[in-house]
Design an enzyme around this catalytic site. Structure first.
Site, PDB file in Angstrom:
ATOM      1  N   LYS A 184       0.892  -1.388  -0.061  1.00 37.71           N
ATOM      2  CA  LYS A 184      -0.096   0.148   0.142  1.00 37.71           C
ATOM      3  C   LYS A 184       0.777   1.288  -0.022  1.00 37.71           C
ATOM      4  O   LYS A 184       0.653   2.301  -0.836  1.00 37.71           O
ATOM      5  CB  LYS A 184      -0.874  -0.197   1.290  1.00 37.71           C
ATOM      6  CG  LYS A 184      -1.610   1.342   1.440  1.00 37.71           C
ATOM      7  CD  LYS A 184      -2.705   1.617   0.454  1.00 37.71           C
ATOM      8  CE  LYS A 184      -3.266   3.087   0.300  1.00 37.71           C
ATOM      9  NZ  LYS A 184      -4.122   3.355  -0.245  1.00 37.71           N
ATOM     10  N   CYS A 198      -3.365  10.741   1.141  1.00 39.52           N
ATOM     11  CA  CYS A 198      -2.835   9.536   1.035  1.00 39.52           C
ATOM     12  C   CYS A 198      -1.379   9.837   0.397  1.00 39.52           C
ATOM     13  O   CYS A 198      -0.692   9.479   1.034  1.00 39.52           O
ATOM     14  CB  CYS A 198      -3.791   8.624  -0.145  1.00 39.52           C
ATOM     15  SG  CYS A 198      -5.534   8.411   0.540  1.00 39.52           S
TER      16      CYS A 198
HETATM   17  N1  SAJ Z   1      -2.157  14.788  -8.863  1.00 45.42           N
HETATM   18  C1  SAJ Z   1      -1.270  15.376  -9.641  1.00 45.42           C
HETATM   19  N2  SAJ Z   1      -0.702  15.124 -11.008  1.00 45.42           N
HETATM   20  C2  SAJ Z   1      -1.366  13.884 -11.416  1.00 45.42           C
HETATM   21  C3  SAJ Z   1      -2.065  13.020 -10.685  1.00 45.42           C
HETATM   22  C4  SAJ Z   1      -2.432  13.541  -9.266  1.00 45.42           C
HETATM   23  O1  SAJ Z   1      -0.849  16.507  -9.593  1.00 45.42           O
HETATM   24  O2  SAJ Z   1      -1.041  13.477 -12.588  1.00 45.42           O
HETATM   25  C5  SAJ Z   1      -2.354  15.095  -7.772  1.00 45.42           C
HETATM   26  C6  SAJ Z   1      -3.860  15.436  -7.279  1.00 45.42           C
HETATM   27  O3  SAJ Z   1      -4.351  16.680  -7.873  1.00 45.42           O
HETATM   28  C7  SAJ Z   1      -3.918  15.326  -5.732  1.00 45.42           C
HETATM   29  C8  SAJ Z   1      -2.848  14.200  -5.681  1.00 45.42           C
HETATM   30  O4  SAJ Z   1      -2.044  14.166  -6.827  1.00 45.42           O
HETATM   31  O5  SAJ Z   1      -3.691  16.318  -5.257  1.00 45.42           O
HETATM   32  C9  SAJ Z   1      -3.374  12.834  -5.440  1.00 45.42           C
HETATM   33  O6  SAJ Z   1      -4.667  12.539  -6.249  1.00 45.42           O
HETATM   34  P1  SAJ Z   1      -4.907  11.150  -6.917  1.00 45.42           P
HETATM   35  O7  SAJ Z   1      -5.920  11.021  -7.754  1.00 45.42           O
HETATM   36  O8  SAJ Z   1      -3.571  10.654  -7.670  1.00 45.42           O
HETATM   37  O9  SAJ Z   1      -4.819   9.902  -5.869  1.00 45.42           O
HETATM   38  P2  SAJ Z   1      -5.763  10.126  -4.436  1.00 45.42           P
HETATM   39  O10 SAJ Z   1      -4.952  10.761  -3.426  1.00 45.42           O
HETATM   40  O11 SAJ Z   1      -7.124  10.516  -4.555  1.00 45.42           O
HETATM   41  O12 SAJ Z   1      -5.901   8.705  -4.151  1.00 45.42           O
HETATM   42  C10 SAJ Z   1      -4.529   7.821  -4.084  1.00 45.42           C
HETATM   43  C11 SAJ Z   1      -4.803   6.463  -4.766  1.00 45.42           C
HETATM   44  N3  SAJ Z   1      -3.325   5.919  -5.172  1.00 45.42           N
HETATM   45  C12 SAJ Z   1      -2.765   5.571  -6.291  1.00 45.42           C
HETATM   46  O13 SAJ Z   1      -3.403   5.750  -7.395  1.00 45.42           O
HETATM   47  C13 SAJ Z   1      -1.514   4.875  -6.356  1.00 45.42           C
HETATM   48  C14 SAJ Z   1      -6.033   5.458  -4.550  1.00 45.42           C
HETATM   49  O14 SAJ Z   1      -6.066   4.250  -5.388  1.00 45.42           O
HETATM   50  C15 SAJ Z   1      -5.628   5.038  -2.894  1.00 45.42           C
HETATM   51  O15 SAJ Z   1      -6.569   4.295  -2.564  1.00 45.42           O
HETATM   52  C16 SAJ Z   1      -5.683   6.400  -2.335  1.00 45.42           C
HETATM   53  O16 SAJ Z   1      -4.694   7.115  -2.922  1.00 45.42           O
HETATM   54  C17 SAJ Z   1      -5.541   5.994  -0.894  1.00 45.42           C
HETATM   55  O17 SAJ Z   1      -6.513   6.078   0.053  1.00 45.42           O
HETATM   56  O18 SAJ Z   1      -4.462   5.879  -0.315  1.00 45.42           O
END
Ligand code: SAJ
Length: 413
Positions: A213, A267
């Site tokens: 995780k 996360c």
């Molecule tokens: N972000 C960027 N650029 C990107 C992708 C995301 O700047 O290309 C930013 C987003 O705007 C945000 C942050 O990263 O601020 C995180 O967003 P996210 O959509 O990537 O992920 P979370 O935090 O909503 O959910 C993550 C997921 N983990 C992964 O994709 C590896 C989800 O599957 C997990 O269950 C969750 O964390 C968790 O609860 O751990």
């Protein structure tokens, strides 16, 4: 093997509540426990206290059907699921006190044959510590760390991996990793998740599940850091980073993520620190990625500040506060940090827009900021700072934008 008919879920947040609703929808009786009376009351009225697509409809159904009930204290059940927060403390050390408190709360109602599952993202070794906390409170029962396969209570770590905004689909469809303290523990947990999980279930030990995780979220953090670092270099070199990434990604083995104002949420901005805390000497890459992402809001603030300095009366529309598009979650949101820093630096008049919340977080309200409607704010401002690419912001009227300074941190316009 045991059949499960009643589940008690500890923590009615973004994971615990949807998971409870899905168990209830699949015929189990669910007691959802939370320490917040307002959350408990709202759930019992059939109304979610968080925003997640389609959760309102499902929750209303299962509450009306009498399958899900919320309470302030745990009740006897066949299985217990711990879905409480694991924040970090000063120095980025993980704080597992909520898990410990939940363990101590369920201990009195545990009975022989019960299954206890830790879903919260946890530092390595937490599942085993959970077994010890429970054993401390219940000398009359045996636990896996003492009795192995013969234990009265089964314990496993099944980290949640769902993406906020798509939780109800992903909770059913995603593959799951189940890390048992023993093989029988993992098998018992598999039986429980098979109630609704359609994805594959992969069995391992608890430590590997804990690390998997953390590694998933650290992987994403490192990759976003790469995109954010590129965006800052490109800004200096006067290269459009969005065009650059689009072109580079045409290479069959390149897939650069999107730069943004920073990385938020509970996360990805938190979990990599659990790896760093476990082995600081061998984690320079993971630590540096965190530092690059944490530096991005400051970079955005400087950029806005430089633009504002060119205007007599800067009025800045700050568009979006949540940590990512189309959610109401402001936790660890870089947008909130940026707005707070702009306000403290008195860069200009700030008009804050966030259609997904009814009130500003306290730190911003205290600075005298107010929530604005998108149309009024974009019309009045001379600087448009796009912080979140909410769907409702994407259809902006180009006549409104054309004579204004635009800082688009998401490359959405
Ligand atoms: N972000 C960027 N650029 C990107 C992708 C995301 O700047 O290309 C930013 C987003 O705007 C945000 C942050 O990263 O601020 C995180 O967003 P996210 O959509 O990537 O992920 P979370 O935090 O909503 O959910 C993550 C997921 N983990 C992964 O994709 C590896 C989800 O599957 C997990 O269950 C969750 O964390 C968790 O609860 O751990």
């Amino acid at each position: 093997m045991t059949r499960f008919s009643r589940v008690c879920v500890m923590g009615m947040g973004y994971i615990g509540l949807p998971t409870s609703a899905v168990f209830a929808d699949n015929g189990l009786d669910v007691v959802g426990v939370d320490v917040k009376p307002a959350a408990v009351e709202s759930i019992n009225r059939g109304q979610p206290h968080i925003v997640e697509p389609e959760l309102d409809v499902l929750l209303r159904q299962v509450v009306q059907a009498g399958r899900l009930r919320a309470a302030l204290t745990p009740e006897a059940a066949d299985a217990f699921i711990l879905a409480v927060p694991t924040p970090f403390m000063a120095g980025h050390e993980p704080d597992t006190s909520h898990i410990e408190a939940a363990a101590r709360a369920i201990a009195p109602v545990l009975a022989r044959g019960n299954l206890v599952i830790l879903e919260s993202t946890s530092p390595i070794g937490t599942t085993e510590r959970l077994s010890r906390w429970l054993a401390d409170a219940r000398a009359d029962l045996t636990f896996p760390h003492q009795a192995g396969e013969l234990s009265d209570i089964r314990i496993a770590h099944c980290p949640e991996r769902v993406l906020p905004g798509h939780i109800l689909r992903e909770v059913v469809e995603n593959d799951r990793i189940i890390g048992g303290l023993t093989r029988k523990c993992a098998q018992a947990a598999t039986l429980l998740y098979r109630v609704f999980a359609k994805g594959q279930i992969h069995l391992t030990n608890a430590r590997t599940a804990e690390m998997a995780k953390l590694a998933e979220n650290a992987f994403r953090d490192v990759n976003i850091a790469f995109a954010n670092e590129l965006s800052m270099i490109c800004d200096k070199l006067r290269i459009n980073v969005w065009e650059l990434i689009r072109l580079a990604n045409m290479h069959p083995r390149v897939d650069i993520l999107r730069p943004g104002p920073g990385v938020g949420g509970h996360c990805i901005a938190v979990d990599p620190w659990f790896i760093v805390a476990a082995d600081p000497e061998r984690s320079p890459l993971i630590r540096t990625a965190r530092e690059v992402n944490e530096a991005k809001p400051g970079f955005v603030v400087d950029k806005v500040r430089r633009h504002a300095a060119t205007l007599k009366q800067p009025v800045i529309a700050c568009l979006g506060l949540s940590y990512k598009a189309d959610v109401d979650d402001l936790r660890e949101s870089p947008a909130v940090t940026i707005v707070e820093e702009l306000a403290r630096a008195e860069v200009g008049e700030l008009l804050v827009v966030e259609p997904h919340v009814n009130a500003l977080p306290e730190n911003l309200a205290k600075l005298g900021l107010k929530l604005w409607d998108f149309d009024r704010a974009t019309e009045r401002a001379n600087i448009l700072l796009l912080l979140v690419d909410h769907a409702s912001f994407l259809t902006v009227d180009h006549d409104v934008v054309k004579d204004k300074i635009v800082v688009d941190t998401r490359g959405a316009w």
